[in-house]
Structure formats: structure tokens, C-alpha cells
Design an enzyme around this catalytic site. Structure first.
Site, short mmCIF file in Angstrom:
data_model
loop_
_atom_site.label_atom_id
_atom_site.label_comp_id
_atom_site.label_asym_id
_atom_site.label_seq_id
_atom_site.Cartn_x
_atom_site.Cartn_y
_atom_site.Cartn_z
N TYR A 147 1.11 -1.28 -0.15
CA TYR A 147 0.21 -0.16 0.46
C TYR A 147 0.56 1.25 0.14
CZ TYR A 147 -2.86 3.73 1.43
OH TYR A 147 -4.05 4.49 1.64
N ASP A 242 9.12 3.40 -0.47
CA ASP A 242 8.56 3.64 0.52
C ASP A 242 8.41 2.71 1.72
OD1 ASP A 242 6.14 4.44 1.74
OD2 ASP A 242 4.45 3.95 0.11
N LYS A 270 4.21 8.92 9.27
CA LYS A 270 4.33 7.80 10.29
C LYS A 270 5.01 8.39 11.62
CE LYS A 270 1.19 4.93 8.91
NZ LYS A 270 1.39 4.06 6.88
C1 LIG Z 1 0.14 4.50 5.42
C2 LIG Z 1 0.96 4.57 4.35
C3 LIG Z 1 1.42 5.46 3.21
C4 LIG Z 1 0.55 6.32 3.86
O1 LIG Z 1 0.34 7.60 4.63
P1 LIG Z 1 -0.04 8.83 4.93
O2 LIG Z 1 0.09 9.42 5.74
O3 LIG Z 1 -2.07 7.93 5.36
O4 LIG Z 1 -1.35 9.38 3.99
C5 LIG Z 1 1.83 5.12 2.13
N1 LIG Z 1 2.75 4.29 2.28
C6 LIG Z 1 2.98 3.35 2.94
C7 LIG Z 1 3.79 2.20 3.17
C8 LIG Z 1 2.11 3.62 4.44
O5 LIG Z 1 1.93 2.69 5.11
#
Ligand SMILES: *Cc1c(COP(=O)(O)O)cnc(C)c1O
Length: 432
Positions: A147, A242, A270
Site C-alpha cells: 500500500y 516506500d 508516520k
Molecule cells: C500509511 C502509508 C502510506 C500513506 O500514508 P498516509 O499518511 O496515510 O497518507 C503510504 N505508504 C505506506 C507504506 C504506508 O504504510
């Protein structure tokens, strides 16, 4: 059905449904995949949270990952208050954003230049635009079971059969846009090599969660990530790690450090905001300088580099640097040791990378999304409720991972293990 008193959460949710779509500001919070109404949290301290009815839980969700130091860490709270007293936003450069950028680069030398944004989604979107701008190519490669936030061309699932062209995974995503993303299974070296043989010259970037933690925890063999690095490089495409979850949680260099692989671009979110809305993308100077105003790739944000959020991120990263990462790793090991005898009688695997963990209702644990046994979701629904009743809060979805913080004490971890001793036989039926 439940021994928990949740009348206040229930009343709030009833009102919320007339105010917010589905009663929530983000879908998985609505508890649809575990059933029942969501629980409204009122307060958190360290590893513990209290809901609106006064029930206390050991928190294993930690706001979906950001709270590596637990709730209301004194250094973070102090930094936020101090920054807020000086003014919450200026829309000018501030010394506070330099302080966080300096720290990010010190910790992760691949981040020669950093651009701050306000969410992980925004970080990924911007990194992909940069990759497309820098290569002059359109095609993005992603992996099923990762994701990357909710940009149109990332809300894309694997096509049918052998087709790699992605299909829209949400209403409102034009097929033409979904078609700019190709989707491959995680961990499949043959599929990866075949794809690059055929379409490598079209690829702007491959994006991957090096520690895939959004569809369960689908840990990859180093050989897969190494092959992805080699294939992208040979094709003149960029590799985006990511690290919105893994960044600054697994250690200063995140998953890139864990695997000893150098991606071209990194995305953060995060943990980097210490619980406030911060995202960032980063990489080599020569590449990042293609972002406006230095270069032609446009990207902007009214609240980007917000001083309160920057201060929270800096305080959090400093605390992690000063012993936090060792503590997180050790907490993860302690939990694993406690859970080993608890899980042994059941067909359940503990998948873990440092302080990130996932209970998979299958053995061996899956490494790709198509290997995940969907029957686990029903068991998880029972487990989730039974744990709530025993004062342990796990994310309300079978495919979300758990997070520990530095604030999880031995007592907290023992409470999790003890709750699982009771709850697992309920979830796994007669398997014990
Ligand atoms: C949470 C997440 C996102 C999106 O981040 P948001 O702050 O919720 O927009 C993108 N990539 C990964 C791997 C994530 O866990």
C-alpha cells in the site's frame, strides 16, 4: 456478547454517522472488517489508551505506526507546546524544518535533500511525479500486497491472468490512469525479470514497501529486493523505497539499511512526524534538485514544514536516536519470546520485523498477497473482540500489523501474551 461497557463510544458513533461518511475520517477505523462499532479513544499515555467509557487497553496499534515512543511522550509534548507558543504556522522557511532535515540526513545519508509534506500519501505522490519527471517515462511498477497511500494510480490492483496492467481498485479512478501502473506479485523473481525484459524501457520507477506491512507483514527475501534494484538500474528506471512504515522505526536507515540496498528515492511518513501529520521524500541531491523551485517538477504545500509538526518529528527522532531503536528491537524480541509458547498449540505464525508484528492464521507465513489465507479474517474477528474484552487493542483488521513502542513494558507484553492464551482458543476453535 461483550463484557465491555461501550455505551459512550456507541452514542458518539451514532452521531458520527450523521456527520462523517461512515462515521469516520479514514475507512478502516470503522471496524467493518471486525464487526461492532469503533471505539472512541479519549486519552493515551505511554503504551496505554483509555476510551470514552473509561476502559483501558494496552495499545498495539500506536496510531497505525507513528507512535514509536508511545502516547504523549514527554519530550514530544514539550516540543509541540514550545513550538505552538511561538506560532503554529508561518508559511515561510523556519529553522525548525532545517533541524529535522539535518537530523534526517544525519541518520539516513541517502537523504541528501529532503522535501517535507503533510502525509505519506503526499510523499509517495510527489516522489512518483519526480521519478516520472526525471526519467521522462510514465509507467510505474508496484507490487500486489503493498500500500502506498491513495493517489489515483496507486489505488490499483493486479489485473487478471498474466496481464500486468493494473485495474482501478476504487471508484473514481479512470482506467486510463490505472493503466499507467503495472502490478506484479511480491517475491516472484521470474515475473520480475520477464516484466523488465518486455517493458523495462518504459518504466519510470518501481515502488515497493521493502518491509511490506499493509496486507499483513509479507517479509521478502533479500534476493527479491536485490533483483529489483538490479533490474531498475539496468532499465534506467528509479527505485522508490516506500518507508512510510519502516522509516525511522527499524532504525536510522530503515529498511534500506536493514537490507543494505540503496534506492534512488525514499518516502517517509508516520514515525517521522512523532504523531503529527508529516511526510517527506528524499534522495540524491542531483535528483531532488529537479523539484521546484530548483527544477521543473512542481510540488507545494501551504502547511508543509509546519513548525509544530517539525518540532514533534525532531523530538521523536532524537529520542529514538538516543537508545530508542535498541529498545524497540529488544521489545520485539521480548514479545516474540513470550508468544512462542502461546502460539505453539495453534496454527498461527508470528511474523515480525523488529517492533512490527503480525499474527498470520496459517503456517508457514505467507510472503505474497495471493498466498494469504482469507479464512484468517474470520478468526481474526473473534480474536480481536476477545482481546478487546481482555484490555488489548489490536488494529481492527486482520491484515493490519501490530506495532510496539518504547513505552511497552514487560508487564504490557506479558498482558498481551496472557490475553492471547485466553483468546486464541476462541478464535481457532478446536485446534488447540
Ligand atoms: C500509511 C502509508 C502510506 C500513506 O500514508 P498516509 O499518511 O496515510 O497518507 C503510504 N505508504 C505506506 C507504506 C504506508 O504504510
Amino acid at each position: 456478547m461483550t463484557g465491555l461497557e461501550l455505551s459512550r463510544s456507541r452514542a458518539l458513533f451514532a452521531e458520527a454517522q450523521g456527520l462523517l461518511p461512515g462515521g469516520v475520517s479514514s475507512p478502516v477505523r470503522a471496524f467493518r472488517s471486525v464487526g461492532g462499532d469503533p471505539i472512541f479513544f479519549a486519552r493515551g499515555e505511554g503504551a496505554e489508551v483509555w476510551d470514552e467509557d473509561g476502559n483501558r487497553y494496552v495499545d498495539c496499534c500506536c496510531s497505525w505506526g507513528p507512535l514509536a515512543l508511545g502516547h504523549a511522550h514527554p519530550a514530544v509534548v514539550e516540543a509541540v507546546c514550545e513550538a505552538a507558543r511561538k506560532g503554529t504556522s508561518f508559511g515561510t522557511p523556519t529553522a525548525e524544518e532545517l533541524a529535522l532535515a539535518r537530523l534526517v540526513r544525519e541518520l539516513q545519508p541517502l537523504a541528501e535533500r529532503v522535501r517535507f509534506v503533510s502525509s505519506g500519501t503526499e510523499a509517495v505522490m510527489s516522489a512518483v511525479r519526480l521519478a516520472r519527471g526525471a526519467t521522462g517515462r510514465d509507467l510505474l511498477l508496484k507490487f500486489d500486497g503493498c500500500y502506498h497511500g491513495h493517489a489515483d494510480y496507486l489505488l490499483v490492483k493486479a489485473g487478471s491472468g498474466l496481464a500486468t496492467a493494473g485495474q482501478a481498485d476504487s471508484a473514481g479512478v479512470p482506467e486510463a490512469i490505472a493503466g499507467t501502473t503495472a502490478v506484479l506479485p511480491l517475491g516472484d523473481l521470474d515475473a520480475l525479470r520477464a516484466f523488465f525484459r518486455e517493458r523495462g524501457a518504459e518504466v519510470a520507477a518501481a515502488i515497493v514497501e521493502p518491509v511490506p506491512a499493509n496486507c499483513g507483514l509479507l517479509l521478502q527475501e533479500p534476493a527479491f529486493l536485490e533483483a529489483l534494484r538490479a533490474e531498475t538500474r539496468a532499465a534506467g528506471a528509479l527505485l522508490i523505497f516506500d518507508e512510510v512504515i519502516s522509516g525511522f522505526r527499524l532504525g536510522p536507515r530503515g529498511a534500506a539499511g536493514r537490507y543494505g540496498i540503496e534506492p534512488d528515492l525514499l518516502t517517509f511518513g508516520k514515525v517521522i512526524g512523532g504523531g503529527l501529520p508529516v511526510g517527506a521524500y528524499a534522495g540524491r541531491a542531483e535528483l531532488m534538485e529537479q523539484v521546484a523551485p530548483s527544477g521543473p517538477v512542481y510540488q507545494a504545500g501551504t502547511l508543509s514544514g509546519n513548525p509544530v509538526a517539525m518540532a514533534a518529528g525532531r523530538a521523536a527522532l532524537e529520542a529514538l536516536r538516543d537508545g530508542g531503536w535498541e529498545r524497540l528491537a529488544e521489545r520485539g524480541e521480548r514479545l516474540a519470546a513470550l508468544l512462542e509458547p502461546v502460539l505453539a498449540p495453534h496454527p498461527v505464525s508470528l511474523v515480525r520485523e523488529g517492533s512490527i508484528f503480525w499474527l498470520a492464521f496459517q503456517e508457514p507465513a505467507p510472503r505474497a498477497w495471493h498466498q494469504v489465507d482469507r479464512a484468517g479474517a474470520e478468526r481474526y474477528r473473534v480474536l480481536h473482540r476477545a482481546l478487546l474484552e481482555r484490555g488489548v487493542y489490536l488494529a481492527p483488521s486482520a491484515y493490519e500489523v501490530g506495532f510496539l513502542s518504547t513505552a511497552h513494558t514487560d508487564e504490557h507484553l506479558e498482558a498481551i501474551a496472557a490475553a492471547l492464551v485466553d483468546a486464541l482458543p476462541l478464535a481457532c476453535g478446536g485446534s488447540a
